[in-house]
Motif scaffolding. Structure first.
Motif, short mmCIF file in Angstrom:
data_model
loop_
_atom_site.label_atom_id
_atom_site.label_comp_id
_atom_site.label_asym_id
_atom_site.label_seq_id
_atom_site.Cartn_x
_atom_site.Cartn_y
_atom_site.Cartn_z
N VAL A 162 -7.60 -7.85 11.98
CA VAL A 162 -8.38 -7.45 10.82
C VAL A 162 -7.44 -6.96 9.72
CG1 VAL A 162 -10.47 -6.91 12.12
CG2 VAL A 162 -8.77 -5.12 11.74
N LYS A 163 -7.77 -7.31 8.51
CA LYS A 163 -7.01 -6.85 7.34
C LYS A 163 -7.41 -5.42 7.01
CE LYS A 163 -5.03 -10.89 6.56
NZ LYS A 163 -3.58 -11.11 6.55
N ILE A 164 -6.40 -4.59 6.69
CA ILE A 164 -6.69 -3.21 6.31
C ILE A 164 -5.98 -2.87 5.01
CG2 ILE A 164 -7.08 -2.41 8.68
CD1 ILE A 164 -4.24 -1.17 8.59
N LYS A 165 -6.45 -1.82 4.36
CA LYS A 165 -5.85 -1.26 3.16
C LYS A 165 -6.38 0.15 3.01
CE LYS A 165 -9.42 -2.95 -0.02
NZ LYS A 165 -9.69 -3.67 -1.29
N HIS A 166 -5.91 0.89 2.03
CA HIS A 166 -6.42 2.24 1.78
C HIS A 166 -7.93 2.21 1.62
CE1 HIS A 166 -2.74 4.57 1.49
NE2 HIS A 166 -2.19 3.57 0.84
N GLU A 167 -8.60 3.13 2.31
CA GLU A 167 -10.06 3.28 2.30
C GLU A 167 -10.77 2.14 3.03
OE1 GLU A 167 -11.36 3.97 -1.71
OE2 GLU A 167 -10.09 5.74 -1.94
N ASP A 169 -9.53 1.28 6.53
CA ASP A 169 -8.58 1.26 7.63
C ASP A 169 -9.04 2.07 8.84
OD1 ASP A 169 -8.09 3.73 6.39
OD2 ASP A 169 -6.12 3.15 5.63
N ILE A 170 -8.87 3.38 8.83
CA ILE A 170 -9.13 4.19 10.03
C ILE A 170 -10.59 4.07 10.48
CG2 ILE A 170 -8.95 6.45 11.10
CD1 ILE A 170 -6.28 5.28 10.13
N GLU A 171 -11.51 4.26 9.56
CA GLU A 171 -12.93 4.22 9.93
C GLU A 171 -13.35 2.82 10.36
OE1 GLU A 171 -14.93 6.81 10.40
OE2 GLU A 171 -13.11 7.96 9.99
N ILE A 172 -12.75 1.80 9.74
CA ILE A 172 -13.06 0.42 10.13
C ILE A 172 -12.58 0.15 11.55
CG2 ILE A 172 -12.49 -2.00 9.66
CD1 ILE A 172 -14.50 -0.75 7.72
N ILE A 173 -11.33 0.53 11.83
CA ILE A 173 -10.78 0.32 13.18
C ILE A 173 -11.58 1.12 14.20
CG2 ILE A 173 -8.77 0.67 14.65
CD1 ILE A 173 -8.47 -1.66 12.68
#
Length: 369
Positions: A162-167, A169-173
């Protein structure tokens, strides 16, 4: 091999679904298709992975066309005994890895066809099938992300990136891990973070990720070493690795524990083999990343992934995941999370010439003197 003619074609193909990362959204793909015709009457095929804008690296479709037309093709005029010679001839020209790789890939395919062997075997691969992972772009909502992943898990993909970036990231994972506690999961940052984010990224250690891919700058090795020392989760380097020397430095400095190997990013199959072999000696696993390749580039990815140290599922998803109709026949297909490696000469797929003609925006031939 004696090359009779090189043909460059600029194609444009529409993606089935937009693909969003931390650096932008792609709706279609422009790329250059290379055909190398030999005096024996056979053709080998290569594909450039560059896009229209220099946001992944400094190369673009236009710069690739220029470099191949005005500088690289001329270095193929003399007969070639083995494809490894191509990267040596290109060495005097700095950078331009995507352009070099596209031409070298066509020569490798042609060589394998003249040897009447599959490209995978010519490269030294020994697998009959390869594991397939999937890359999921940034979605409009957490629910959309979870629904996408559920679909891919049900289709049999062996790993989810999954692609992540600021805002995002943590909650998505956390949400993904709560919904899918046992899938092989990794996060790709596409250079979205800095040293100021070390404590923030440490929060990802809780979620049993396979790896975090390229969190820092595209040309960094040393700051990644500082981050890896603070993380339990393995760092995987992507954009930072352009050569076997880059890989050596990254491993020696402790900058990563895994390397993503993209053929176009490192200048071709010959350098990919060198990086693979060096990583294997140091017990650093590699996997094959994707750059939204059409069928020819996808076929090259399949071939390189048959080498022994490709021990993690790559991003080489089936043709139908990206395109309504690919430029090869048959298209790349997946069965229960695996792609079966073709056992016919060359890349194992035939270019669909009528489809290629439909998608071609411009074409130029270069007779070899």
């Amino acid at each position: 091999m004696e090359i009779k003619q090189i043909i460059l074609r600029h194609l444009k193909i529409e993606l089935l679904n937009p693909f969003t990362t931390s650096v932008g959204t792609e709706y279609d793909k422009d790329f250059i298709l290379v055909e190398a015709q030999s005096k024996s009457g056979l053709s080998g095929w290569g594909e450039s992975v560059s896009i229209l804008h220099p946001i992944y690296n400094e190369e673009t479709v236009q710069t690739n066309w220029h470099m191949m037309s005005d500088h690289l093709i001329q270095k193929l005029y003399e007969p070639i005994e083995h494809p490894d010679e191509v990267s040596e001839r290109f060495r005097s020209i700095r950078g331009n890895f995507n352009a070099k790789s596209a031409l070298e890939g066509a020569i490798w395919d042609l060589y394998a066809r003249e040897q009447n062997l599959p490209l995978s075997r010519v490269l030294g691969g020994n697998k009959d099938k390869i594991e397939v992972g999937i890359s999921v772009g940034i979605q409009k909502s957490v629910r959309d992300m979870l629904l996408q992943i559920e679909k891919y898990v049900n289709e049999g993909y062996r790993r989810v990136k999954v692609k992540i970036k600021h805002e995002w990231d943590i909650e998505i994972i956390k949400a993904i891990r709560n919904e899918f506690p046992h899938i092989q999961l990794m996060a790709d940052a596409n250079c979205a973070y800095t040293l100021d984010d070390i404590e923030h990224l440490q929060a990802l250690d809780e979620y049993d990720l396979m790896m975090i891919e390229q969190p820092f700058d595209h040309d960094d090795i040393f700051d990644h070493a500082k981050l890896q020392a603070k993380l339990k989760t393995p760092i995987c380097l992507d954009e930072s690795i352009h050569s076997v020397e880059d890989a050596r430095k990254a491993i020696e400095h402790g900058s990563c524990r895994i390397i993503n190997l993209k053929i176009g990013r490192v200048g071709g199959l010959s350098e990919s083999k060198r990086i693979h072999d060096m990583c294997e000696r140091h017990e650093v696993p590699v996997w094959c990343g994707g750059m939204l390749e059409a069928g020819v580039g996808r076929a090259h990815n399949i071939a390189i992934t048959t080498l022994s140290n490709f021990t993690l599922p790559g991003d080489t998803a089936p043709s139908s995941h990206y395109w309504k109709q690919d430029i090869i026949e048959p298209g790349v297909t997946m069965e229960s999370g695996f792609i079966h490696v073709p056992n016919v000469p060359g890349i194992g797929y035939e270019p669909a010439r009528r489809r290629i003609d439909e998608l071609t925006l411009r074409q130029k031939s270069f007779p070899i003197r």
